[in-house]
Scaffold this motif. Structure first.
Motif, short mmCIF file in Angstrom:
data_model
loop_
_atom_site.label_atom_id
_atom_site.label_comp_id
_atom_site.label_asym_id
_atom_site.label_seq_id
_atom_site.Cartn_x
_atom_site.Cartn_y
_atom_site.Cartn_z
N ARG A 1 1.36 6.66 -6.72
CA ARG A 1 0.48 7.67 -7.20
C ARG A 1 0.90 9.02 -7.15
O ARG A 1 0.76 9.93 -8.18
CB ARG A 1 -0.85 7.44 -6.31
CG ARG A 1 -1.74 6.35 -6.48
CD ARG A 1 -3.10 6.57 -5.76
NE ARG A 1 -3.86 5.19 -6.18
CZ ARG A 1 -4.50 4.57 -5.18
NH1 ARG A 1 -3.76 4.75 -3.90
NH2 ARG A 1 -4.96 3.63 -5.47
N ARG A 2 1.68 9.35 -6.13
CA ARG A 2 2.35 10.65 -5.97
C ARG A 2 3.18 10.99 -7.29
O ARG A 2 3.27 12.00 -7.58
CB ARG A 2 2.90 10.92 -4.65
CG ARG A 2 1.94 11.07 -3.44
CD ARG A 2 2.50 11.54 -1.84
NE ARG A 2 3.68 10.30 -1.67
CZ ARG A 2 3.24 9.20 -0.95
NH1 ARG A 2 2.00 9.11 -0.63
NH2 ARG A 2 4.39 8.68 -0.42
N GLU B 1 -8.58 7.40 -7.51
CA GLU B 1 -8.85 7.85 -6.24
C GLU B 1 -8.49 7.08 -5.14
O GLU B 1 -8.67 5.72 -5.16
CB GLU B 1 -10.43 8.04 -6.18
CG GLU B 1 -10.95 8.87 -7.04
CD GLU B 1 -10.48 10.34 -6.97
OE1 GLU B 1 -10.46 10.99 -5.53
OE2 GLU B 1 -10.37 11.15 -7.93
N GLN B 2 -7.89 7.51 -4.06
CA GLN B 2 -7.28 6.83 -3.02
C GLN B 2 -8.43 6.25 -2.10
O GLN B 2 -9.64 6.37 -1.96
CB GLN B 2 -7.09 7.79 -1.82
CG GLN B 2 -6.41 6.93 -0.59
CD GLN B 2 -5.44 8.01 0.16
OE1 GLN B 2 -5.34 9.06 -0.04
NE2 GLN B 2 -4.61 7.56 1.24
N PRO C 1 -4.05 8.71 -12.33
CA PRO C 1 -3.95 8.25 -10.80
C PRO C 1 -5.50 8.10 -10.39
O PRO C 1 -6.67 8.63 -10.70
CB PRO C 1 -3.55 9.43 -10.07
CG PRO C 1 -3.92 10.65 -10.95
CD PRO C 1 -3.80 10.04 -12.31
N HIS D 1 -6.97 2.16 -8.44
CA HIS D 1 -5.20 2.05 -8.56
C HIS D 1 -5.19 2.93 -9.90
O HIS D 1 -6.00 2.87 -10.81
CB HIS D 1 -4.68 0.95 -8.70
CG HIS D 1 -4.85 -0.11 -7.57
ND1 HIS D 1 -4.10 0.46 -6.58
CD2 HIS D 1 -5.20 -1.26 -7.36
CE1 HIS D 1 -4.21 -0.43 -5.34
NE2 HIS D 1 -5.00 -1.41 -5.82
N ILE E 1 0.88 -1.12 -0.19
CA ILE E 1 0.01 0.00 -0.08
C ILE E 1 0.90 1.25 0.04
O ILE E 1 0.58 2.29 -0.70
CB ILE E 1 -0.93 -0.04 1.34
CG1 ILE E 1 -2.12 -0.92 1.04
CG2 ILE E 1 -1.58 1.29 1.40
CD1 ILE E 1 -2.88 -1.37 2.35
N ASP E 2 2.01 1.04 0.83
CA ASP E 2 2.85 2.44 0.87
C ASP E 2 3.73 2.45 -0.56
O ASP E 2 3.52 3.66 -0.90
CB ASP E 2 3.92 2.27 2.02
CG ASP E 2 4.77 3.27 1.98
OD1 ASP E 2 4.34 4.45 2.21
OD2 ASP E 2 6.23 3.05 1.66
N ILE F 1 2.26 1.69 -3.59
CA ILE F 1 1.35 2.18 -4.42
C ILE F 1 1.03 3.64 -4.07
O ILE F 1 0.90 4.39 -5.13
CB ILE F 1 -0.33 1.49 -4.18
CG1 ILE F 1 0.07 0.34 -4.99
CG2 ILE F 1 -1.23 2.38 -4.49
CD1 ILE F 1 0.07 0.52 -6.60
N GLU F 2 0.97 4.26 -3.04
CA GLU F 2 0.65 5.46 -2.63
C GLU F 2 1.79 6.42 -3.16
O GLU F 2 1.68 7.71 -3.73
CB GLU F 2 0.48 5.77 -1.18
CG GLU F 2 -0.94 5.29 -0.63
CD GLU F 2 -1.98 5.71 -1.34
OE1 GLU F 2 -1.93 6.64 -1.82
OE2 GLU F 2 -2.76 4.73 -1.64
N ARG F 3 3.06 5.79 -2.99
CA ARG F 3 4.36 6.58 -3.63
C ARG F 3 4.14 6.92 -4.87
O ARG F 3 4.40 7.58 -5.42
CB ARG F 3 5.37 6.02 -2.92
CG ARG F 3 5.81 6.38 -1.50
CD ARG F 3 7.31 5.76 -1.23
NE ARG F 3 7.03 4.32 -0.75
CZ ARG F 3 7.99 3.49 -1.32
NH1 ARG F 3 8.93 3.80 -1.99
NH2 ARG F 3 7.75 2.12 -0.88
#
Length: 172
Positions: free
Chosen positions: A20-21, A40-41, A38, A45, A13-14, A16-18
């Protein structure tokens, strides 16, 4: 879930969030008009829509690698490929979404969702006009290592899966 599975999920998850940024900061394009968008959180995905379907960026089950999952436009899973870096996943996901699945992946997806005897519409030449109604008389297979095909009633030769469209039984 075990503690190890939770930790792997958290790492994924971490990552994927990086990712997305990173996608928000720089758009990746292999072909014009097919940038990764991107998600939506918590909902979707990052994905790219291509010529043959869409590729969705995810992370592997162990959370250590990036994964590109390919889907047809109607949501059938076609392939799953893993990459060590975000750049590799972004480049290859966009390429695969535009080039489509390999013949073997196309055959596997077709056979998973359509049984022998399935009502179809097919075209023997250019995919123009109404096509011909028939039924599959074999499972799909790869012909000569390069083309996904299936045999249909009413035609003596095989038909490329790109020229076969499943239809509802009521139309058959």
């Amino acid at each position: 879930m075990t503690d190890e599975e939770y930790e792997a999920a958290a790492r994924g998850i971490d990552r994927i969030e990086r990712a997305r940024r990173s996608i928000d900061r720089r758009r990746y394009t292999d072909r014009v008009g097919n940038d990764w968008k991107p998600g939506e959180q918590g909902e979707a995905h990052p994905e790219v829509v291509g010529t043959y379907g869409k590729a969705v960026l995810d992370y592997s089950d162990d959370g250590l690698r990036f994964q590109v999952n390919g889907y047809t436009y109607d949501g059938h899973a076609l392939y799953r490929r893993e990459f060590a870096s975000l750049d590799a996943a972004l480049r290859n996901g966009s390429r695969v979404a535009n080039e489509g699945p390999t013949p073997a992946e196309h055959v596997e997806a077709w056979n998973a969702h359509h049984s022998i005897g399935r009502a179809v519409r097919y075209w023997t030449g250019f995919r123009e006009g109404a096509g011909i109604k028939g039924r599959t008389r074999s499972a799909a297979t790869v012909l000569g290592g390069h083309t996904a095909v299936v045999w249909v009633t009413g035609h003596d030769a095989c038909i490329a899966l790109t020229h076969v469209k499943p239809i509802p039984e009521t139309e058959a």
